[in-house]
Design a protein around this motif. Structure first.
Motif, short mmCIF file in Angstrom:
data_model
loop_
_atom_site.label_atom_id
_atom_site.label_comp_id
_atom_site.label_asym_id
_atom_site.label_seq_id
_atom_site.Cartn_x
_atom_site.Cartn_y
_atom_site.Cartn_z
N LEU A 64 0.83 -1.21 0.00
CA LEU A 64 0.00 0.00 0.00
C LEU A 64 0.85 1.25 0.00
N ARG A 65 1.90 1.27 0.80
CA ARG A 65 2.78 2.44 0.88
C ARG A 65 3.55 2.63 -0.42
N LEU A 66 4.04 1.55 -1.00
CA LEU A 66 4.78 1.66 -2.26
C LEU A 66 3.86 2.11 -3.39
N ASN A 67 2.65 1.57 -3.44
CA ASN A 67 1.71 1.97 -4.48
C ASN A 67 1.33 3.45 -4.36
N LYS A 68 1.20 3.92 -3.15
CA LYS A 68 0.84 5.33 -2.93
C LYS A 68 1.84 6.26 -3.60
N PHE A 69 3.12 5.86 -3.61
CA PHE A 69 4.16 6.70 -4.20
C PHE A 69 4.66 6.17 -5.55
N ASN A 70 3.94 5.19 -6.10
CA ASN A 70 4.28 4.64 -7.43
C ASN A 70 5.71 4.11 -7.48
N ILE A 71 6.11 3.38 -6.46
CA ILE A 71 7.44 2.77 -6.39
C ILE A 71 7.33 1.32 -6.82
N SER A 72 8.18 0.93 -7.76
CA SER A 72 8.13 -0.43 -8.30
C SER A 72 8.59 -1.46 -7.28
N TYR A 73 7.98 -2.63 -7.36
CA TYR A 73 8.35 -3.72 -6.46
C TYR A 73 7.94 -5.04 -7.10
#
Length: 116
Positions: A64-73
């Motif tokens: 959720l946190r990564l998606n909020k900032f559009n960070i790839s994972y």
């Protein structure tokens, strides 16, 4: 690794993404990690620091946190995790060997969902 023992690969390739990652996980900015080259050169120190932070979150919270900032994972699955993954299951077939039924990845040259 997350608090629920899931592994995730996080791809931070720019200084902007690093800033977003720090905001996502409430990491105070530090001058020694300001640039990508600094983070790369100090990865032996930085990676364990990030791991200590991520272990306090479960996988869903991290995502959720990564998606909020559009960070790839990418979520790192173990082979048996595929048996519970709806997308992987679409590419599995029923198989039989020595009288035992099991599912396995689709083999090229056979038809999908066909018992082999």
């Amino acid at each position: 690794m997350s608090s629920d023992n899931k592994k995730i690969f996080i791809a931070i390739s720019t200084d902007t993404q690093w800033g977003d990652f720090c905001r996502a996980f409430n990491i105070p900015p530090r001058d020694e990690y300001k640039s990508n080259i600094q983070r790369y050169n100090q990865r032996d120190k930085l990676i364990p620091e990030i791991q200590k932070i991520l272990i306090s979150y479960n996988l869903n919270d991290i995502i959720l946190r990564l998606n909020k900032f559009n960070i790839s994972y990418g979520i790192l699955n173990r082979p048996w995790d595929l048996l519970k993954n709806e997308h992987a299951l679409m590419h599995m077939v029923n198989a039989e060997y020595n009288g035992t039924d099991f599912i396995m990845p689709y083999v090229p040259g056979t038809r999908n969902n066909k018992k082999i």
